[in-house]
Design an enzyme around this catalytic site. Structure first.
Site, short mmCIF file in Angstrom:
data_model
loop_
_atom_site.label_atom_id
_atom_site.label_comp_id
_atom_site.label_asym_id
_atom_site.label_seq_id
_atom_site.Cartn_x
_atom_site.Cartn_y
_atom_site.Cartn_z
N THR A 1 -2.43 -51.67 -6.91
CA THR A 1 -3.14 -52.87 -7.28
C THR A 1 -2.12 -53.98 -7.22
O THR A 1 -0.96 -53.73 -6.95
CB THR A 1 -3.68 -52.67 -8.72
OG1 THR A 1 -4.51 -51.53 -8.70
CG2 THR A 1 -4.44 -53.84 -9.25
N ASP B 1 -13.19 -44.42 -10.30
CA ASP B 1 -12.71 -44.66 -11.68
C ASP B 1 -13.75 -44.21 -12.71
O ASP B 1 -13.46 -44.18 -13.91
CB ASP B 1 -12.40 -46.15 -11.90
CG ASP B 1 -10.97 -46.50 -11.48
OD1 ASP B 1 -10.23 -45.60 -11.05
OD2 ASP B 1 -10.59 -47.67 -11.58
N SER C 1 -12.02 -49.83 -16.15
CA SER C 1 -10.73 -50.16 -15.57
C SER C 1 -9.66 -50.17 -16.65
O SER C 1 -9.95 -50.18 -17.84
CB SER C 1 -10.82 -51.55 -14.94
OG SER C 1 -9.54 -52.01 -14.58
N GLY D 1 -1.02 -50.42 -11.61
CA GLY D 1 -0.52 -49.12 -12.05
C GLY D 1 -1.56 -48.21 -12.66
O GLY D 1 -1.22 -47.37 -13.50
N GLY D 2 -2.83 -48.37 -12.28
CA GLY D 2 -3.86 -47.49 -12.86
C GLY D 2 -3.79 -47.57 -14.37
O GLY D 2 -3.59 -48.64 -14.95
N1 GLU Z 1 -8.63 -48.82 -10.30
C1 GLU Z 1 -7.62 -49.02 -11.29
C2 GLU Z 1 -8.18 -49.68 -12.52
O1 GLU Z 1 -9.08 -50.44 -12.42
C3 GLU Z 1 -6.50 -49.84 -10.78
C4 GLU Z 1 -5.83 -49.13 -9.66
C5 GLU Z 1 -4.36 -49.04 -9.79
O2 GLU Z 1 -3.73 -49.92 -10.35
O3 GLU Z 1 -3.82 -48.05 -9.28
O4 GLU Z 1 -7.73 -49.46 -13.58
#
Ligand code: GLU
Length: 598
Positions: free
Chosen positions: A409, A451, A475, A496-497
């Protein structure tokens, strides 16, 4: 569909090193411009992943645009220079401090599920069981209705001075003329080459000649330039219902694979889903931490609540006077507990009853703080608390699992000379998203719907994050703006998820409790505890003097790669701005100010 997608020219030879040849002239070779992680000055500032995107924002600010104008220019340019993590095919969360009204507002530009078949979309009808993650993740099924362009339009309607067409100009130009491939871009392409190679338009666009473009070559994306031009001419309707949207829907329903590649799942998205998409105005989460007003992103992101709850828990302890081992131990434990609550209670608040006020109450935080043992690490998975009836004691409930920690991201920040501030995280979920490029359009589609939990995760309790028609997957994105005495002092965020939450939390802790400057708070080694048996830790964290002491307290670490890629701006006295990005993570990021030291 245009023949020409990309031309690369190697720096060393200046010769076209590519595959798909066509009309565009070979770009002249030039070295990649250096990235500067820290800048200080006035008149406005930008920190973003690439030099071109930061420059696009600075140029808009110099022309008198607002932070919102500059943010759209930055995001659109990132769609060119950082295409594996963001762009027209994705979504994100936009947090804005308006200097005129002195308020913080948000726009939720998260992708949504299509209306049709959504509740069962991740259940294999032949077995009645959830699909493997691997089956769903590179497919039309994982693609949510993109919210990016609607977010840009909404931000400009509310806070912009220039038109969308104006603000897309720098990105269109970079897409048309190309940008110099960085070693990081080459590395990223290599790491997703198999995925990109599976889909013909992606292979054509990003693997010219069958391989990742070399660092130093110039990469162009004429299809994306044309898409931006079409949006400049026709407005967002070109995407949300028009010709671009029709191509997008066709691609989701029938992903174009390379000959011989396995057939992926199709997606149920229809043109009506694009027409129905809205970016949502919202109110940020808010907590007060030691006098600082911390504003974050409310659901559908779990970021604001989880960062806020963890800070509230830490507010029960004298963090600034603890030794490093105890301070970090408390940070890890607060995060462990907050993640248990996140997983149990947070989902899209239009679909599930999220107890936001209760989760952010000081009383609930005090009840969670009582569970931290200063002499011993918690045993994960720890159970979520009961925010509806917090007590001094500890409640028991079904355990929760942790989430992934990939960093796919980007986060960027902008400040303008009027004092407006943007903190904006945007994504297409995994690196290169679903892997599917819309043919002839030059952008990748997200795989954000992964997600969602495919099946319930909370035992007998309801799972707040199951798919439903029009719902937004939970998210972790945590774009944050901090005020003190009613004045903005800091904007920060990270990709960073699920580690986004801990990265933002750790930076705030470093800055406000542990006495670090913002650049040091960002550069400091990171660890991420998300209610798992082990804590992910960077090598630098395990080399800290405190690491041994943490292990003695029972903290268990898994050494891994970089965690997060943060960007922040601190507002110093007399309107000076300190723009700070990463000195090295993901190849470093690019900070600049309108006037001053760049
Ligand atoms: N899809 C993730 C989220 O919304 C973000 C993806 C990432 O940062 O790897 O939390």
């Amino acid at each position: 569909m245009p023949l020409k997608r990309i031309v690369t020219a190697t720096m060393a030879t200046g010769l076209a090193a590519v595959c798909v040849v066509a009309s565009a002239p070979a770009a002249s070779a030039r070295p990649a411009p250096p990235r500067t992680p820290v800048a200080e000055g006035s008149g406005g500032a930008v920190v973003s992943d690439t030099v071109e995107s930061t420059q696009a924002g600075i140029d808009v600010l110099r022309r008198g645009g607002t932070a919102a104008d500059a943010a759209v220019a930055v995001a659109a340019t990132l769609g060119v220079t950082d295409p594996y993590v963001a762009g027209l095919g994705g979504g994100g969360y936009f947090v804005y401090y308006d200097a005129r009204t002195k308020t913080v507002s948000t726009i939720d530009g998260r992708e949504t599920t299509p209306a049709r078949d959504s509740s069962t979309m991740f259940i294999d009808p032949s077995t009645g069981k959830p699909y493997d993650f691997e089956t769903a993740v590179e497919s039309g099924r994982s693609v949510g209705v993109p919210g990016m362009l609607a977010t840009w339009q909404r931000a400009l309607q509310r806070w912009g001075k220039f038109s969308l067409a104006d603000n897309l100009k720098p990105a269109e130009k970079v897409a048309r003329h190309g940008f110099v491939v960085t070693p990081e871009f080459e590395r990223q392409t290599q790491s997703v080459a198999a995925k990109l190679g599976r889909f013909s338009p992606s292979a054509e666009l990003f693997l010219p000649g069958g391989a990742a473009p070399k660092a130093g070559s110039v990469l162009r994306n004429p299809d994306l330039a044309a898409t931006y031009r079409q949006i400049q001419r026709e407005g967002v309707g070109a995407f949300y219902g028009g010709a671009v949207g029709r191509d997008l829907v066709r691609t989701v329903q029938n992903p174009p694979v390379t000959p011989g590649a396995a057939t992926p799942l199709t997606g149920p998205m229809q043109l009506s889903d694009l027409r129905a998409y809205r970016a949502l105005d919202g109110t940020p989460t808010h907590i007060n931490y030691r006098g600082y007003d911390v504003y974050g992103m409310a659901p559908s992101s779990s970021g604001g609540i989880t960062v806020g709850e963890a800070l509230n828990i830490l507010g029960n302890f004298p963090m600034s006077t603890m030794d490093q081992t105890q301070a970090l131990h408390h940070y890890l434990e607060a995060s462990r507990l907050a993640f248990a609550d996140r997983n149990r209670y947070i989902g899209d608040a239009r679909y599930v009853d999220v107890p936001q006020r209760q989760l952010l109450s000081k009383r609930f935080a005090a009840s969670r703080a009582c569970q931290i043992d200063p002499n011993k690490a918690g045993t994960s998975p720890v159970a979520p608390g009961d925010p509806y009836a917090p007590g001094p004691g500890c409640t028991t409930a079904p355990a929760a699992s942790s989430d992934s920690n990939e960093q796919h991201t980007n986060h960027f920040v902008v400040a303008d000379k009027q004092g407006n501030i943007v903190s904006y995280t945007n994504t297409i979920e995994q690196l290169a998203g679903s892997g599917i490029t819309v043919p002839g359009r030059g952008f990748l589609l997200n795989n954000e719907l992964t997600d969602f939990n495919f099946a319930p995760t909370q035992g007998s309790a309801p799972d707040p994050n199951l798919p439903a028609p029009g719902k937004r997957p939970r998210s972790s994105m945590s774009p944050t703006i901090v005020l003190h005495d009613g004045k903005p002092v800091l904007a920060v965020g990270s990709p960073g998820g699920a580690t986004i939450i801990t990265t933002v939390l750790q930076i705030l802790l470093n800055r406000f409790d542990l006495g670090m400057s913002l650049p040091d708070a960002i550069a400091a080694p990171r660890a991420s505890q998300r209610n798992a048996a082990t804590t992910d830790a960077e090598a630098g964290f395990l080399a800290l003097p405190a690491a041994k002491g943490l292990e003695a307290l029972g903290q268990k670490f898994k050494s891994g790669g970089d965690i997060g890629v943060a960007a922040g701006i601190e507002i110093l006295p007399h309107g000076r701005l300190l723009a700070a990005g990463e000195p090295s993570r993901r190849g470093g990021t690019s900070a600049a100010v309108v006037t001053g030291k760049n």
